[in-house]
Design a protein around this motif. Structure first.
Motif, PDB file in Angstrom:
ATOM      1  N   LEU A 193     -19.328   6.235  45.460  1.00 37.29           N
ATOM      2  CA  LEU A 193     -20.014   8.039  45.818  1.00 37.29           C
ATOM      3  C   LEU A 193     -18.537   8.780  44.747  1.00 37.29           C
ATOM      4  N   ILE A 194     -20.066   9.612  44.362  1.00 35.55           N
ATOM      5  CA  ILE A 194     -18.679  11.019  43.417  1.00 35.55           C
ATOM      6  C   ILE A 194     -18.652  12.099  44.857  1.00 35.55           C
ATOM      7  N   ALA A 195     -17.571  12.917  44.674  1.00 31.19           N
ATOM      8  CA  ALA A 195     -17.574  14.175  45.419  1.00 31.19           C
ATOM      9  C   ALA A 195     -17.203  14.910  44.519  1.00 31.19           C
ATOM     10  N   PHE A 196     -17.670  16.087  44.881  1.00 28.96           N
ATOM     11  CA  PHE A 196     -17.405  16.915  43.593  1.00 28.96           C
ATOM     12  C   PHE A 196     -17.961  18.284  44.403  1.00 28.96           C
ATOM     13  N   THR A 197     -16.971  19.444  43.110  1.00 31.40           N
ATOM     14  CA  THR A 197     -17.423  20.881  43.558  1.00 31.40           C
ATOM     15  C   THR A 197     -17.531  21.888  42.262  1.00 31.40           C
ATOM     16  N   LYS A 198     -17.881  22.781  42.562  1.00 33.58           N
ATOM     17  CA  LYS A 198     -17.975  23.808  41.216  1.00 33.58           C
ATOM     18  C   LYS A 198     -18.795  23.716  40.702  1.00 33.58           C
ATOM     19  N   LEU A 199     -20.263  23.123  40.791  1.00 31.65           N
ATOM     20  CA  LEU A 199     -21.202  22.379  40.631  1.00 31.65           C
ATOM     21  C   LEU A 199     -22.346  23.902  39.735  1.00 31.65           C
ATOM     22  N   THR A 200     -22.438  23.517  38.507  1.00 38.58           N
ATOM     23  CA  THR A 200     -23.765  24.480  38.172  1.00 38.58           C
ATOM     24  C   THR A 200     -24.733  23.402  37.248  1.00 38.58           C
ATOM     25  N   GLY A 201     -25.243  24.620  37.615  1.00 41.40           N
ATOM     26  CA  GLY A 201     -27.237  23.294  37.632  1.00 41.40           C
ATOM     27  C   GLY A 201     -27.392  22.563  38.664  1.00 41.40           C
ATOM     28  N   THR A 202     -28.377  21.464  38.174  1.00 39.80           N
ATOM     29  CA  THR A 202     -28.735  20.086  39.292  1.00 39.80           C
ATOM     30  C   THR A 202     -28.460  19.057  38.706  1.00 39.80           C
ATOM     31  N   PHE A 203     -27.964  17.535  39.523  1.00 39.08           N
ATOM     32  CA  PHE A 203     -27.579  16.769  39.043  1.00 39.08           C
ATOM     33  C   PHE A 203     -29.264  16.209  39.637  1.00 39.08           C
ATOM     34  N   VAL A 204     -29.393  15.203  38.784  1.00 40.44           N
ATOM     35  CA  VAL A 204     -31.152  14.440  39.272  1.00 40.44           C
ATOM     36  C   VAL A 204     -30.605  13.602  39.699  1.00 40.44           C
ATOM     37  N   SER A 205     -30.810  12.187  39.796  1.00 41.67           N
ATOM     38  CA  SER A 205     -30.340  10.559  40.188  1.00 41.67           C
ATOM     39  C   SER A 205     -31.336  10.007  38.913  1.00 41.67           C
ATOM     40  N   GLY A 206     -30.567   8.883  38.287  1.00 42.67           N
ATOM     41  CA  GLY A 206     -30.714   8.477  37.499  1.00 42.67           C
ATOM     42  C   GLY A 206     -29.864   8.370  35.975  1.00 42.67           C
ATOM     43  N   GLU A 207     -29.782   9.832  36.184  1.00 45.44           N
ATOM     44  CA  GLU A 207     -28.404   9.975  35.199  1.00 45.44           C
ATOM     45  C   GLU A 207     -27.179   9.577  34.807  1.00 45.44           C
ATOM     46  N   ASN A 208     -27.061   9.796  33.806  1.00 43.40           N
ATOM     47  CA  ASN A 208     -25.780   9.138  33.628  1.00 43.40           C
ATOM     48  C   ASN A 208     -24.562  10.888  33.482  1.00 43.40           C
ATOM     49  N   ILE A 209     -23.446  10.480  33.859  1.00 43.21           N
ATOM     50  CA  ILE A 209     -22.219  10.465  34.079  1.00 43.21           C
ATOM     51  C   ILE A 209     -21.333  10.751  33.377  1.00 43.21           C
ATOM     52  N   THR A 210     -21.601  11.703  32.224  1.00 46.35           N
ATOM     53  CA  THR A 210     -20.025  11.433  31.436  1.00 46.35           C
ATOM     54  C   THR A 210     -18.528  12.905  31.841  1.00 46.35           C
ATOM     55  N   VAL A 211     -17.652  12.382  31.713  1.00 50.30           N
ATOM     56  CA  VAL A 211     -16.481  12.840  31.703  1.00 50.30           C
ATOM     57  C   VAL A 211     -15.530  12.873  30.283  1.00 50.30           C
ATOM     58  N   SER A 212     -15.860  13.856  29.873  1.00 48.97           N
ATOM     59  CA  SER A 212     -15.257  14.037  28.284  1.00 48.97           C
ATOM     60  C   SER A 212     -16.140  13.422  27.224  1.00 48.97           C
ATOM     61  N   ALA A 213     -16.976  13.550  27.475  1.00 48.10           N
ATOM     62  CA  ALA A 213     -18.475  12.651  26.221  1.00 48.10           C
ATOM     63  C   ALA A 213     -18.350  10.548  26.737  1.00 48.10           C
ATOM     64  N   VAL A 214     -17.674  10.616  27.584  1.00 42.68           N
ATOM     65  CA  VAL A 214     -17.975   9.318  27.816  1.00 42.68           C
ATOM     66  C   VAL A 214     -18.639   9.064  29.076  1.00 42.68           C
ATOM     67  N   ILE A 215     -19.393   7.865  28.722  1.00 44.42           N
ATOM     68  CA  ILE A 215     -20.743   7.582  30.598  1.00 44.42           C
ATOM     69  C   ILE A 215     -19.040   7.313  31.255  1.00 44.42           C
ATOM     70  N   VAL A 216     -19.582   7.398  32.565  1.00 47.55           N
ATOM     71  CA  VAL A 216     -18.195   6.757  33.234  1.00 47.55           C
ATOM     72  C   VAL A 216     -18.907   6.131  34.951  1.00 47.55           C
ATOM     73  N   ALA A 217     -20.389   6.959  34.907  1.00 50.60           N
ATOM     74  CA  ALA A 217     -21.482   6.499  36.304  1.00 50.60           C
ATOM     75  C   ALA A 217     -23.393   6.747  35.630  1.00 50.60           C
ATOM     76  N   ALA A 218     -23.294   6.628  36.429  1.00 47.14           N
ATOM     77  CA  ALA A 218     -25.055   6.500  36.288  1.00 47.14           C
ATOM     78  C   ALA A 218     -25.154   6.905  37.528  1.00 47.14           C
ATOM     79  N   THR A 219     -26.476   8.077  38.332  1.00 47.68           N
ATOM     80  CA  THR A 219     -26.829   8.956  39.236  1.00 47.68           C
ATOM     81  C   THR A 219     -27.281   7.868  40.394  1.00 47.68           C
ATOM     82  N   THR A 220     -27.322   7.811  41.604  1.00 48.68           N
ATOM     83  CA  THR A 220     -28.680   6.545  42.778  1.00 48.68           C
ATOM     84  C   THR A 220     -29.130   7.315  43.326  1.00 48.68           C
ATOM     85  N   SER A 221     -29.126   8.304  43.582  1.00 47.09           N
ATOM     86  CA  SER A 221     -29.289   9.585  43.989  1.00 47.09           C
ATOM     87  C   SER A 221     -29.261  11.460  43.532  1.00 47.09           C
TER      88      SER A 221
END
Length: 680
Positions: free
Chosen positions: A101-129
């Motif tokens: 699980l990732i907990a976060f704030t200051k959300l802009t836009g909407t994350f979708v399930s099944g997409e990669n999550i990047t930090v400084s352009a580096v993939i660090v996770a993939a969403t499952t929900s």
């Protein structure tokens, strides 16, 4: 068969607040012999105080919302990382990450399930929900995530630019204004809160005039040769525009084309007048202590303006755009205190109370109704009081005297001395149904009465005299909190005192210790009934009080140490078995419970040792038995604490140290015990 003594029960509500002077055997059950960061609740019990948080107009920490999203990890996500959805383009700031699980704030836009999550352009996770707002595995984690999100927002909020302490803070037309010395300490500056943070207020220029005609109006363009400026305010100080014989000042924008000079000038639409010289920039002298009042001298809807003084420069009027210095004609035109009374603006100059003309805050001549009252001592403040249908009343305080001004104008003003022996300290006068003020003996209540003089004065904080004596010269501000029926006093050592009243009846007073050294305090009620309480500190931050779960990120250290309870017989030993507390609140919280037996005697087994540091009072903390409990509902079913030990009396203690939890109230206590023998 052996008969065992029956278990007896002693119930008492928590009320009365702190009591530092009553002997232990005379102190009622439910009062406190020591306390910190609890207050007497108007609905009963002792309430752990609410937090406070910095502000500058941007979203406040307590407005933060956190989200969680399920994910599988291929890298690390840590607090403060900006995470980006590779498909959605959504961004947010991470506050925590667990195994899935990732907990976060200051959300802009909407994350979708099944997409990669990047930090400084580096993939660090993939969403499952998809993301869920405010969801956490349990109540404690939810409180922690809320707090972490608040910290992200807190980091965005800045101090008022400049140097030194906050000199004043005020709310006007839904905007917060703050005053602080500039970086060099050569002048004070006025800032307003905005969506981008603190914004400097342009104070403009002023130029004196004479013999203006009626066509000289606000918003006109002033012209003299090739020099022009916009007239923001026409300030007539003597005479009238209609007569054409007058003097005054124009508040103008920065002139274009050079400087104005002595001589004739014109304004848009045929205005004519004579300027007395060049314009001058409006400045505020450095230092001082600001005091404000909002009032409508115009009579029409939307004509309320803000009036202020600082003790180091002229009084002023401000309408959200234009600041108008008020010139009274005094050689040393630096009033310290301000109020409005029967449609007159009142200012204090050392021992002189002066009022403007009726409905005319710019006019200070006798023929227009202005006047002066000599008080014989330095004035420390004004406080409008509830008068009668025949006469209004204004309390005027000096260090050693309290007077009441009756009447409706200079034609019938009458000054009556209420007390020759006691007065009030600067900035401690407040009115919440009755008047309250701090003097050398404590908090005095000034209440209406049928006796001669129409008002009576009584000291209400005798029970905390040692606290008052230790801070008798340290008071620097005060305010009222209407929703809690409180009069609050601010001291310069990080302490405050919350005095709770109900229908004019004193319910108790308890000390508060902030994590920051506050310098000013004020409160306001909006037209919708929402209350705003503000403070400013020595580091240039402005805070909104009664907000959040912490003292601007710092934990709230709070405890109540109740009076020694002896169950109606101070010489009878009891075996104590259990304490039960009624605790109410609106969200999850945790706290510790402990007790002391037999006046905390070292000759009685007190239980395990817990080291607790406190900077208030002279109580010697000794050995304690601690239990912890929590609740996550609106009202807690009685929380129970096991007790062991025998003594003639017991003192219950509740303690909380956290930056996570909202206020909770300890309403009452029940002690289970069995009777043993008389003390020999």
């Amino acid at each position: 068969m052996q008969d065992f003594p029956s278990v007896q029960i002693s119930y008492f509500p928590l009320k009365g607040g702190l009591n530092l002077v009553t002997p232990p055997l005379s102190m009622p059950d439910g009062m406190c012999r020591d306390s910190l960061n609890f207050e007497v609740d108007i609905d009963g019990g002792y309430r752990r105080v609410a937090g406070y948080e910095r502000l500058d107009g941007r979203p406040q920490p307590s407005d933060a919302i956190f989200y969680t999203i399920s994910a599988t990890f291929t890298g690390a996500v840590v607090y403060g990382n900006v995470i980006t959805g590779a498909t959605s383009g959504a961004t947010a700031t991470a506050i925590a990450a667990t195994a899935d699980l990732i907990a976060f704030t200051k959300l802009t836009g909407t994350f979708v399930s099944g997409e990669n999550i990047t930090v400084s352009a580096v993939i660090v996770a993939a969403t499952t929900s998809t993301a869920i707002s405010g969801s956490a595995p349990d109540q404690l984690t939810q409180a922690q995530y809320t707090n972490l999100a608040a910290d992200i927002y807190r980091a965005d909020i800045a101090a008022v630019p400049g140097s030194g302490s906050i000199l004043g803070v005020h709310r006007y037309n839904s905007v917060v204004y703050a005053f602080r010395n500039n970086a060099g300490g050569t002048a004070a500056a006025m800032y307003k809160s905005s969506s981008s943070g603190w914004t400097l207020v342009n104070l403009g220029y002023e130029v004196s005039f004479s013999n203006a005609n009626t066509s000289v109006q606000d918003a006109d363009t002033l012209t003299q040769g090739g020099v022009t400026a916009t007239i923001n305010r026409v300030v007539v100080q003597t005479g009238t525009l209609a007569s054409g014989v007058n003097t005054g000042r124009l508040i103008i924008s920065a002139p274009a084309g050079g400087n104005f000079a002595v001589g004739a000038a014109t304004s848009t639409g045929g205005g004519a007048l004579t300027l007395s010289g060049a314009e001058s920039i409006i400045t505020l002298a450095p230092g001082g202590r600001y005091e404000f009042v909002n009032y409508n001298f115009g009579g029409g809807a939307g004509s309320i303006k803000m009036y202020g003084v600082s003790g180091v420069h002229r009084a002023f009027e401000f309408d959200g755009t234009t600041l108008v210095p008020i010139s009274t004609g005094m050689a040393n035109d630096t009033p310290k205190h301000i109020t409005v009374h029967v449609n007159h603006l009142f200012l204090s100059f050392d021992g002189s109370a002066q009022n403007s003309g009726v409905g005319a805050p710019y006019v200070w001549t006798i023929i227009t109704g202005a006047g002066e009252i000599a008080m014989g001592d330095t004035i420390t403040g004004f406080m409008p009081m509830i008068g009668s249908n025949l006469s209004a009343a204004l309390a005027i305080f000096t260090s050693n005297k309290t007077s009441m001004l009756y009447g409706n104008s200079t034609a019938d003003f009458s000054l009556v001395t209420l007390s020759f022996e006691v007065g009030g300290f600067d900035y401690t006068m407040q009115n919440i149904a009755e008047g309250y003020v701090l003097d050398a003996l404590g908090v005095r209540q000034i209440a209406a009465t049928d006796a001669f003089g129409n008002f009576s004065s009584g000291q209400i904080t005798k029970n905390i005299r040692p606290f008052i004596e230790a801070r008798v010269t340290r008071s620097i501000g005060s305010c009222i909190v209407r929703l809690r029926d409180q009069y609050r006093i601010l001291f310069n050592d990080r302490y405050a005192l919350h005095v709770t009243m109900q229908n004019g009846e004193f319910k108790g007073a308890m000390p508060i210790q902030y994590a920051h050294t506050m310098t000013v305090m004020s409160s306001y009620e909006s037209n919708s009934g929402e209350e705003f309480v503000y403070a400013g500190d020595t580091d240039g931050f402005v805070y909104r009080m009664e907000r959040g779960t912490s003292f601007d990120g710092e934990p709230i250290i709070a405890y109540v140490n109740l009076a020694f309870s002896f169950m109606k017989n101070p010489r009878l030993r009891k075996r104590y078995r259990k304490a039960v507390y009624e605790i109410t609140g609106g969200s999850y919280a945790e706290m510790d419970a402990s007790y002391e037996l037999g006046y905390g005697s070292t000759e009685i087994e007190q239980g395990t040792t817990s080291d607790i540091a406190t900077s208030f009072g002279n109580v010697n903390w000794d050995r304690f038995v601690w239990d912890s409990f929590f609740w996550d509902g609106r009202t807690l079913l009685p929380a129970e604490q096991d007790i062991t030990g025998s003594a003639e009396n017991i003192s219950l203690i509740i303690r909380s140290t956290s930056d996570l939890f909202r206020p909770f109230t300890v309403n009452s206590a029940i002690i289970h015990y069995t009777v043993r023998r008389l003390l020999r």
